[in-house]
Design a protein around this motif. Sequence first.
Motif, PDB file in Angstrom:
ATOM      1  N   ARG A 164       0.685  -1.114   0.054  1.00  0.00           N
ATOM      2  CA  ARG A 164       0.007  -0.119   0.116  1.00  0.00           C
ATOM      3  C   ARG A 164       0.764   1.231   0.070  1.00  0.00           C
ATOM      4  NH1 ARG A 164      -3.045  -3.768   2.680  1.00  0.00           N
ATOM      5  NH2 ARG A 164      -5.114  -4.020   2.211  1.00  0.00           N
ATOM      6  N   GLU A 165       2.114   1.262   0.580  1.00  0.00           N
ATOM      7  CA  GLU A 165       3.202   2.282   0.343  1.00  0.00           C
ATOM      8  C   GLU A 165       3.516   2.723  -0.955  1.00  0.00           C
ATOM      9  OE1 GLU A 165       6.004   1.922   3.457  1.00  0.00           O
ATOM     10  OE2 GLU A 165       4.512   0.836   4.714  1.00  0.00           O
ATOM     11  N   LEU A 166       3.332   1.650  -1.884  1.00  0.00           N
ATOM     12  CA  LEU A 166       3.785   1.867  -3.413  1.00  0.00           C
ATOM     13  C   LEU A 166       2.914   2.974  -3.889  1.00  0.00           C
ATOM     14  CD1 LEU A 166       4.430  -1.756  -4.491  1.00  0.00           C
ATOM     15  CD2 LEU A 166       6.136  -0.018  -3.985  1.00  0.00           C
ATOM     16  N   ILE A 167       3.566   3.967  -4.492  1.00  0.00           N
ATOM     17  CA  ILE A 167       2.711   4.800  -5.253  1.00  0.00           C
ATOM     18  C   ILE A 167       2.139   4.302  -6.543  1.00  0.00           C
ATOM     19  CG2 ILE A 167       3.008   6.957  -6.429  1.00  0.00           C
ATOM     20  CD1 ILE A 167       3.689   7.476  -3.437  1.00  0.00           C
ATOM     21  N   VAL A 168       2.976   3.450  -7.107  1.00  0.00           N
ATOM     22  CA  VAL A 168       2.174   3.035  -8.424  1.00  0.00           C
ATOM     23  C   VAL A 168       0.927   1.966  -8.246  1.00  0.00           C
ATOM     24  CG1 VAL A 168       3.917   0.844  -8.391  1.00  0.00           C
ATOM     25  CG2 VAL A 168       2.787   1.891 -10.560  1.00  0.00           C
ATOM     26  N   TRP A 169       1.083   1.437  -6.949  1.00  0.00           N
ATOM     27  CA  TRP A 169      -0.096   0.695  -6.282  1.00  0.00           C
ATOM     28  C   TRP A 169      -1.353   1.835  -6.098  1.00  0.00           C
ATOM     29  CZ3 TRP A 169      -3.198   0.778  -2.045  1.00  0.00           C
ATOM     30  CH2 TRP A 169      -4.248  -0.400  -1.893  1.00  0.00           C
ATOM     31  N   GLN A 170      -0.971   2.771  -5.182  1.00  0.00           N
ATOM     32  CA  GLN A 170      -2.037   3.895  -5.019  1.00  0.00           C
ATOM     33  C   GLN A 170      -2.510   4.439  -6.431  1.00  0.00           C
ATOM     34  OE1 GLN A 170       0.273   6.380  -2.538  1.00  0.00           O
ATOM     35  NE2 GLN A 170       0.465   5.206  -0.954  1.00  0.00           N
TER      36      GLN A 170
ATOM     37  N   LEU B 214       5.590   1.618 -13.629  1.00  0.00           N
ATOM     38  CA  LEU B 214       5.887  -0.023 -13.555  1.00  0.00           C
ATOM     39  C   LEU B 214       7.104  -0.103 -14.364  1.00  0.00           C
ATOM     40  CD1 LEU B 214       2.325  -1.649 -14.042  1.00  0.00           C
ATOM     41  CD2 LEU B 214       3.908  -1.963 -12.116  1.00  0.00           C
ATOM     42  N   SER B 215       7.325   0.376 -15.419  1.00  0.00           N
ATOM     43  CA  SER B 215       8.342   0.023 -16.132  1.00  0.00           C
ATOM     44  C   SER B 215       9.698   0.180 -15.409  1.00  0.00           C
ATOM     45  CB  SER B 215       8.435   0.749 -17.635  1.00  0.00           C
ATOM     46  OG  SER B 215       7.387   0.204 -18.407  1.00  0.00           O
ATOM     47  N   SER B 216       9.656   1.497 -14.836  1.00  0.00           N
ATOM     48  CA  SER B 216      10.937   1.882 -14.013  1.00  0.00           C
ATOM     49  C   SER B 216      11.312   1.114 -12.935  1.00  0.00           C
ATOM     50  CB  SER B 216      10.486   3.257 -13.647  1.00  0.00           C
ATOM     51  OG  SER B 216      11.770   3.824 -12.860  1.00  0.00           O
ATOM     52  N   PHE B 217      10.123   0.752 -12.089  1.00  0.00           N
ATOM     53  CA  PHE B 217      10.180  -0.123 -10.988  1.00  0.00           C
ATOM     54  C   PHE B 217      10.666  -1.486 -11.217  1.00  0.00           C
ATOM     55  CE2 PHE B 217       7.539  -2.201  -7.094  1.00  0.00           C
ATOM     56  CZ  PHE B 217       8.574  -2.132  -6.572  1.00  0.00           C
ATOM     57  N   ILE B 218      10.136  -2.022 -12.419  1.00  0.00           N
ATOM     58  CA  ILE B 218      10.594  -3.574 -12.926  1.00  0.00           C
ATOM     59  C   ILE B 218      12.090  -3.084 -13.340  1.00  0.00           C
ATOM     60  CG2 ILE B 218      10.528  -5.046 -14.870  1.00  0.00           C
ATOM     61  CD1 ILE B 218       7.271  -4.537 -14.924  1.00  0.00           C
ATOM     62  N   ARG B 219      12.292  -2.256 -14.022  1.00  0.00           N
ATOM     63  CA  ARG B 219      14.042  -2.031 -14.412  1.00  0.00           C
ATOM     64  C   ARG B 219      15.089  -1.820 -13.077  1.00  0.00           C
ATOM     65  NH1 ARG B 219      12.210   1.226 -18.200  1.00  0.00           N
ATOM     66  NH2 ARG B 219      12.570   3.295 -16.937  1.00  0.00           N
ATOM     67  N   SER B 220      14.246  -1.198 -12.060  1.00  0.00           N
ATOM     68  CA  SER B 220      15.251  -1.210 -10.842  1.00  0.00           C
ATOM     69  C   SER B 220      15.415  -2.466 -10.119  1.00  0.00           C
ATOM     70  CB  SER B 220      14.518  -0.044  -9.962  1.00  0.00           C
ATOM     71  OG  SER B 220      13.486  -0.328  -9.451  1.00  0.00           O
TER      72      SER B 220
END
Length: 119
Positions: free
Chosen positions: A5-11, A108-114
């Motif tokens: 829930r703390e993930l901005i992408v989820w929010q 999401l793309s950035s998160f996956i790359r990281s």
Amino acid sequence: MKTFRELIVWQKSMIFVTEIYKISKPFPDEEKFGLTSQIRRSAVSIPSNISEGYGRDGLNDYIRFLNIALASLFELQTQIEIAYNLKYIKKENFEILYELSREIEKMLSSFIRSLKSER
């Protein structure tokens, strides 16, 4: 991070789902089990897969679920364009949805790359 829930992408994806439900509510009745259902399922899949991946045991599983979320987002982008072409969505609503979807896509793309770089 203690929870997904703390993930901005989820929010943001949760806000997106809510908007999708609001905008798809007045779709024609004959689309209830067609495009309306498909759009909503794709939208729900995005935050659902982000959270499910978070709860998995291991980085590879997490990345796999984030990729599923991304694929659902691409599917949804196509579906909202179909709804727009059919005049189920007004231009201004389509533009809002599309821009929000692009923002989530980039996140999401950035998160996956990281996460991949952590392997």
